[in-house]
Design an enzyme around this catalytic site. Sequence first.
Site, PDB file in Angstrom:
ATOM      1  N   GLY A  38     -49.152   6.798  93.806  1.00 60.98           N
ATOM      2  CA  GLY A  38     -47.778   6.720  93.249  1.00 60.98           C
ATOM      3  C   GLY A  38     -46.791   4.820  93.901  1.00 60.98           C
ATOM      4  O   GLY A  38     -45.454   5.514  93.747  1.00 60.98           O
TER       5      GLY A  38
ATOM      6  N   HIS B  82     -51.781  -0.431 101.742  1.00 63.90           N
ATOM      7  CA  HIS B  82     -52.643   0.724 101.955  1.00 63.90           C
ATOM      8  C   HIS B  82     -53.361   1.179 102.793  1.00 63.90           C
ATOM      9  O   HIS B  82     -54.301   2.059 102.969  1.00 63.90           O
ATOM     10  CB  HIS B  82     -53.128   1.147 100.590  1.00 63.90           C
TER      11      HIS B  82
ATOM     12  N   SER C 188     -57.596   8.480  88.711  1.00 65.04           N
ATOM     13  CA  SER C 188     -56.958   7.547  89.085  1.00 65.04           C
ATOM     14  C   SER C 188     -57.207   6.008  89.380  1.00 65.04           C
ATOM     15  O   SER C 188     -57.260   4.833  89.124  1.00 65.04           O
ATOM     16  CB  SER C 188     -55.413   7.653  89.453  1.00 65.04           C
TER      17      SER C 188
ATOM     18  N   PHE D 106     -41.951   7.488  83.093  1.00 63.13           N
ATOM     19  CA  PHE D 106     -43.168   6.609  83.995  1.00 63.13           C
ATOM     20  C   PHE D 106     -42.912   6.034  82.295  1.00 63.13           C
ATOM     21  O   PHE D 106     -43.801   4.860  82.417  1.00 63.13           O
ATOM     22  CB  PHE D 106     -44.143   7.992  83.355  1.00 63.13           C
TER      23      PHE D 106
ATOM     24  N   ARG E 276     -51.210   4.397  83.808  1.00 63.38           N
ATOM     25  CA  ARG E 276     -52.321   4.638  82.462  1.00 63.38           C
ATOM     26  C   ARG E 276     -51.516   6.336  82.575  1.00 63.38           C
ATOM     27  O   ARG E 276     -50.856   5.728  80.863  1.00 63.38           O
ATOM     28  CB  ARG E 276     -53.170   5.306  83.371  1.00 63.38           C
TER      29      ARG E 276
END
Length: 338
Positions: free
Chosen positions: A97, A145, A175, A270, A298
């Site tokens: 997210g 990350h 994902s 979203f 997606r």
Amino acid sequence: MATQPDVDQDIQRNGEKQEHEGERKRPKFPFGPTTFPRLAQLTDRFGNTFFFGNAGSFWHTPFPIGADNDYRTHAQNIMDMKIRPDDVMICSYPKTGLHWHNEIITMLLQKTAQFTDKQMGEYLLDRMPVPLIATLPSPRLLVTHVPFRSIPRQALEKKIKIIYLDRNPKDVLVSFYNHINKNILPFNYPGTFEHFFHLCLEVGYLYGDLFDYLMEWQKGIEAHPECPIYTSVFEDMKLNPFEGVKKLNEFLNTGCSDELCEQIAAACSFDKMKEYKDSTAKEHIRALFKDKKLGFYRKGDVGDWKNWFTVAMNEEFDADYKKRMSEYKTVYKYTLDD
């Protein structure tokens, strides 16, 4: 702490010896020879070849950080970078997210429910050389990350506000696969989801083994109670986005009204976010994906893993999770009915 194999050495994969191939069989990448450092190349036990940057203790996304750089030095530069007192940082494993929270937090900091044209990559530590990040104006919303051990040291020393993102790992794997399978080289993983599933559980993928990554962040947060670190859980944000935005507003002390928080939650639903970002994406961003179809947004669903996991895969995952994650404190929602 487990680390991924150093690709400068021989690597064991389920009893099969594989050697680092370096530059051999390297295809032509689309961004030109001056944008990429030397990339590592491995073939998994299913015959799928993929690329990454060798950052030493973890495998780095093969971002084009410049041919004169290398990923070990880049990772060290991130750890050593100078942090400003008003910096805010979002940290997460891929596909938990980050893009969603980046939009929400940007709106909170700017006190608006309007999207901006600023690309998240401008503040992505993994992607940008540190000297360029140093030129960006304050306040900076830094995103990364990297594992906990590799975040900027001064982020903890100066006690800046950090938002850590968490999401149920079954949906994360699905994902992540759909994202990288749609990417072009060198970001692409060409195998099936089942291949990717086993690669992640047996060896790990970018940024390390997922379970190790989660446990490391939990231990890191617990070791620094003096630091303001807020954990935002994907499923909780999906269940009640208004409350999630309000909590972020309170944590960041951005002073937004409840009305504005509600507007931000609605703007960052979203479907609305995907529509806006897909329609405004720049050409060089589209070029990262096959047929120039963006893969950042997606579905954004909770429970999509059920469409991808076989019964055997789910049983294997649950057994591995139970064995390795017994001390993990987040109780995940694997569907919104949990």
